[in-house]
Design a protein around this motif. Structure first.
Motif, mmCIF file in Angstrom:
data_model
loop_
_atom_site.group_PDB
_atom_site.id
_atom_site.type_symbol
_atom_site.label_atom_id
_atom_site.label_comp_id
_atom_site.label_asym_id
_atom_site.label_seq_id
_atom_site.Cartn_x
_atom_site.Cartn_y
_atom_site.Cartn_z
ATOM 1 N N GLU A 1 54.637 36.839 39.019
ATOM 2 C CA GLU A 1 54.211 36.280 37.747
ATOM 3 C C GLU A 1 52.812 37.257 37.561
ATOM 4 O O GLU A 1 51.805 37.350 38.203
ATOM 5 C CB GLU A 1 53.544 34.848 37.939
ATOM 6 N N THR A 2 52.914 38.062 36.227
ATOM 7 C CA THR A 2 51.853 39.091 35.887
ATOM 8 C C THR A 2 50.805 38.305 35.093
ATOM 9 O O THR A 2 49.878 39.162 34.745
ATOM 10 C CB THR A 2 52.706 40.169 35.371
ATOM 11 N N ASP A 3 50.982 37.319 34.233
ATOM 12 C CA ASP A 3 50.168 36.953 33.459
ATOM 13 C C ASP A 3 48.888 36.627 33.805
ATOM 14 O O ASP A 3 47.819 36.521 33.283
ATOM 15 C CB ASP A 3 50.710 35.489 32.491
ATOM 16 N N THR A 4 48.722 35.918 35.184
ATOM 17 C CA THR A 4 47.459 35.741 35.660
ATOM 18 C C THR A 4 46.325 37.109 36.111
ATOM 19 O O THR A 4 45.361 37.127 35.774
ATOM 20 C CB THR A 4 47.565 35.124 37.056
ATOM 21 N N ALA A 5 47.347 38.107 36.332
ATOM 22 C CA ALA A 5 46.553 39.370 36.501
ATOM 23 C C ALA A 5 45.922 39.838 34.972
ATOM 24 O O ALA A 5 44.924 40.284 34.928
ATOM 25 C CB ALA A 5 47.441 40.359 36.914
ATOM 26 N N SER A 6 46.792 39.803 34.126
ATOM 27 C CA SER A 6 46.442 40.308 32.764
ATOM 28 C C SER A 6 45.466 39.458 32.274
ATOM 29 O O SER A 6 44.568 39.778 31.601
ATOM 30 C CB SER A 6 47.732 40.603 31.871
ATOM 31 N N GLY A 7 45.799 38.106 32.491
ATOM 32 C CA GLY A 7 44.534 37.046 31.810
ATOM 33 C C GLY A 7 43.151 37.472 32.260
ATOM 34 O O GLY A 7 42.055 37.361 31.872
ATOM 35 N N THR A 8 43.079 37.518 33.568
ATOM 36 C CA THR A 8 41.976 37.890 34.402
ATOM 37 C C THR A 8 41.211 39.220 34.041
ATOM 38 O O THR A 8 39.977 39.214 34.153
ATOM 39 C CB THR A 8 42.185 37.829 36.083
ATOM 40 N N MET A 9 41.992 40.198 34.077
ATOM 41 C CA MET A 9 41.564 41.346 33.626
ATOM 42 C C MET A 9 40.865 41.266 32.107
ATOM 43 O O MET A 9 39.863 42.057 32.105
ATOM 44 C CB MET A 9 42.780 42.469 33.333
ATOM 45 N N GLY A 10 41.416 40.455 31.404
ATOM 46 C CA GLY A 10 40.629 40.412 29.989
ATOM 47 C C GLY A 10 39.226 39.882 30.039
ATOM 48 O O GLY A 10 38.480 39.957 29.044
ATOM 49 N N LEU A 11 38.826 39.088 31.308
ATOM 50 C CA LEU A 11 37.736 38.363 31.080
ATOM 51 C C LEU A 11 36.740 39.133 32.033
ATOM 52 O O LEU A 11 35.477 38.755 32.072
ATOM 53 C CB LEU A 11 37.834 37.104 32.020
ATOM 54 N N LEU A 12 37.213 40.423 32.419
ATOM 55 C CA LEU A 12 36.125 41.333 33.422
ATOM 56 C C LEU A 12 35.406 42.257 32.577
ATOM 57 O O LEU A 12 36.105 42.737 31.682
ATOM 58 C CB LEU A 12 36.822 41.884 34.476
ATOM 59 N N PRO A 13 34.237 42.438 33.078
ATOM 60 C CA PRO A 13 33.372 43.559 32.363
ATOM 61 C C PRO A 13 34.096 45.066 33.084
ATOM 62 O O PRO A 13 34.631 44.821 33.741
ATOM 63 C CB PRO A 13 32.099 43.236 32.975
ATOM 64 N N GLU A 14 33.502 46.100 32.085
ATOM 65 C CA GLU A 14 34.290 47.427 32.766
ATOM 66 C C GLU A 14 33.381 47.464 33.986
ATOM 67 O O GLU A 14 32.364 47.653 34.144
ATOM 68 C CB GLU A 14 33.745 48.358 31.582
ATOM 69 N N ILE A 15 34.326 47.743 34.973
ATOM 70 C CA ILE A 15 33.619 48.252 36.399
ATOM 71 C C ILE A 15 34.910 48.485 37.292
ATOM 72 O O ILE A 15 35.816 47.985 37.269
ATOM 73 C CB ILE A 15 33.068 46.607 36.807
ATOM 74 N N GLU A 16 34.527 49.328 38.342
ATOM 75 C CA GLU A 16 35.350 49.883 39.321
ATOM 76 C C GLU A 16 35.696 48.675 40.356
ATOM 77 O O GLU A 16 34.611 48.291 40.713
ATOM 78 C CB GLU A 16 34.763 50.999 39.989
ATOM 79 N N PRO A 17 36.791 48.766 40.904
ATOM 80 C CA PRO A 17 37.189 47.756 41.904
ATOM 81 C C PRO A 17 36.439 48.131 43.331
ATOM 82 O O PRO A 17 36.146 49.153 43.580
ATOM 83 C CB PRO A 17 38.737 48.021 42.167
ATOM 84 N N GLU A 18 36.064 47.127 43.735
ATOM 85 C CA GLU A 18 35.547 47.225 45.186
ATOM 86 C C GLU A 18 36.702 46.689 46.428
ATOM 87 O O GLU A 18 36.466 45.248 46.366
ATOM 88 C CB GLU A 18 34.064 46.536 45.216
ATOM 89 N N PRO A 19 37.115 47.199 47.288
ATOM 90 C CA PRO A 19 38.101 46.586 48.156
ATOM 91 C C PRO A 19 37.554 45.841 49.076
ATOM 92 O O PRO A 19 36.239 46.125 49.378
ATOM 93 C CB PRO A 19 38.867 47.952 48.535
ATOM 94 N N PHE A 20 38.305 44.813 49.894
ATOM 95 C CA PHE A 20 37.702 43.934 50.791
ATOM 96 C C PHE A 20 38.820 43.414 51.284
ATOM 97 O O PHE A 20 40.006 43.334 50.747
ATOM 98 C CB PHE A 20 36.731 42.715 50.536
ATOM 99 N N ALA A 21 38.723 43.141 52.839
ATOM 100 C CA ALA A 21 40.042 42.698 53.417
ATOM 101 C C ALA A 21 40.313 41.258 53.464
ATOM 102 O O ALA A 21 39.456 40.483 53.073
ATOM 103 C CB ALA A 21 39.897 42.857 55.213
ATOM 104 N N GLY A 22 41.527 40.943 53.453
ATOM 105 C CA GLY A 22 41.979 39.466 53.205
ATOM 106 C C GLY A 22 41.742 38.761 54.622
ATOM 107 O O GLY A 22 41.329 39.248 55.433
ATOM 108 N N VAL A 23 41.999 37.495 54.516
ATOM 109 C CA VAL A 23 41.865 36.630 55.497
ATOM 110 C C VAL A 23 42.824 37.120 56.727
ATOM 111 O O VAL A 23 43.949 37.604 56.598
ATOM 112 C CB VAL A 23 42.138 35.288 55.012
#
Length: 319
Positions: free
Chosen positions: A279-301
């Motif tokens: 499901e890609t709509d969550t990704a596109s919806g969240t992207m539209g709420l973010l300021p312009e910024i580069e991603p910062e990776p982090f490890a999962g659980v």
């Protein structure tokens, strides 16, 4: 009464002259677009506008960012609640106003009236009153607001279920990092992940069923990436930023230096995890709420061997 009314225009004129002189000394620091506070934070809570303001370097006018941050954290905890961000913003408004009034009383030997005049013209400034205090309802709004304890209780109550949405996202994150063969494991999906939550948690607590997990995801998915990113940021040995958000224990003054990393990690969740899901709509919806910024990776659980095996088995298309 006639004599008193005759002085009104003169008082207004004198006050306007005072405000004009203050404005000459104190240039506006207002951040944001041409929209008013009421338009983007009160009548309709606009997380994108607010994130952009909070991400802008420097200070805005008195208590502006502090109040927005309180509302923003409440939105992350319970994005479908229109009232919770308001409760948080009113409480933060009251706390800042109270601190300023206390400063004024102390400065003038306990004479509150002089202190009030001083802080309103020199410390607080007109923008706070014109943008926030009077438009949201002034002293009556504050008098009717929740206490700090009441707000924290409401925050806990209305953020119920976020932990299950976060668990789904933890499974998604594990999938995109460890189950790379899409022919065998496909893409992360809610239908599969929701059924996994009860299988991989062995705490002994009675967990919601698959339908309830999907409902919790639906309630929080617009802000779930922000919650997940906040969960990855350690504030001290025992608490994450999300822990503080969900207990009403964070503030802009204490944790504003964490905001860029919070947004950057949310961007990573969108780019690296949500965009890889079925499901890609969550990704596109969240992207539209973010300021312009580069991603910062982090490890999962880090799931243990049994949990990882269950996740792989559930997503395996050939089972």
């Amino acid at each position: 009464m006639a004599a008193a009314s005759d002085t009104t225009p003169k008082l207004v004129e004198a006050w306007q002259q005072i405000q004009a002189r203050i404005s000459e000394r104190q240039s506006s620091q207002r951040q944001g677009t041409s929209k008013s506070f009421v338009e983007y934070a009160w009548d309709e809570f606009d997380p994108r506008e607010i994130a952009n303001i909070l991400a802008t370097p420097g200070e805005s006018y008195f208590a502006h960012k502090d109040i927005l941050y309180e509302g923003y954290c409440a939105w992350v905890a319970s994005p479908k609640s229109a009232r919770l961000p308001r409760h948080g913003m009113v409480l933060r408004t009251a706390l800042h106003l109270d601190a300023a009034e206390q400063f004024g009383r102390d400065k003038f030997g306990g004479i509150g009236q002089i202190g009030d005049i001083y802080i309103r013209t020199n410390l607080i400034g007109s923008e706070f009153f014109e943008e926030i205090y009077y438009p949201i309802g002034g002293i009556l709004r504050i008098a009717r607001s929740l206490s700090r304890a009441g707000y924290r209780a409401r925050l806990r109550e209305q953020s119920k279920g976020i932990q299950y949405g976060l668990r789904v996202l933890e499974i998604y994150h594990h999938h995109v990092e460890h189950l790379l063969d899409q022919k065998h494991f496909g893409k992360p999906s809610l239908n599969t992940a929701a059924g996994l939550v009860s299988e991989i948690d062995v705490s002994g607590d009675k967990l919601p069923g698959e339908r309830a997990i999907k409902e919790y995801w639906s309630q929080h998915r617009v802000s779930i990436a922000f919650g997940y990113a906040a969960q990855s940021i350690k504030v001290n040995e025992d608490k994450t930023l999300l822990d503080l958000i969900l207990t009403g224990a964070t503030s802009w003054r204490k944790h504003r230096t964490l905001f860029p990393a919070w947004m950057a990690r949310t961007r990573f969740v969108v780019d690296h995890v949500l965009s890889q899901c079925a499901e890609t709509d969550t990704a596109s919806g969240t992207m539209g709420l973010l300021p312009e910024i580069e991603p910062e990776p982090f490890a999962g659980v880090q799931f243990d061997a049994r949990q990882a095996e269950n996740i792989a088995r559930k997503f395996n298309r050939k089972r």
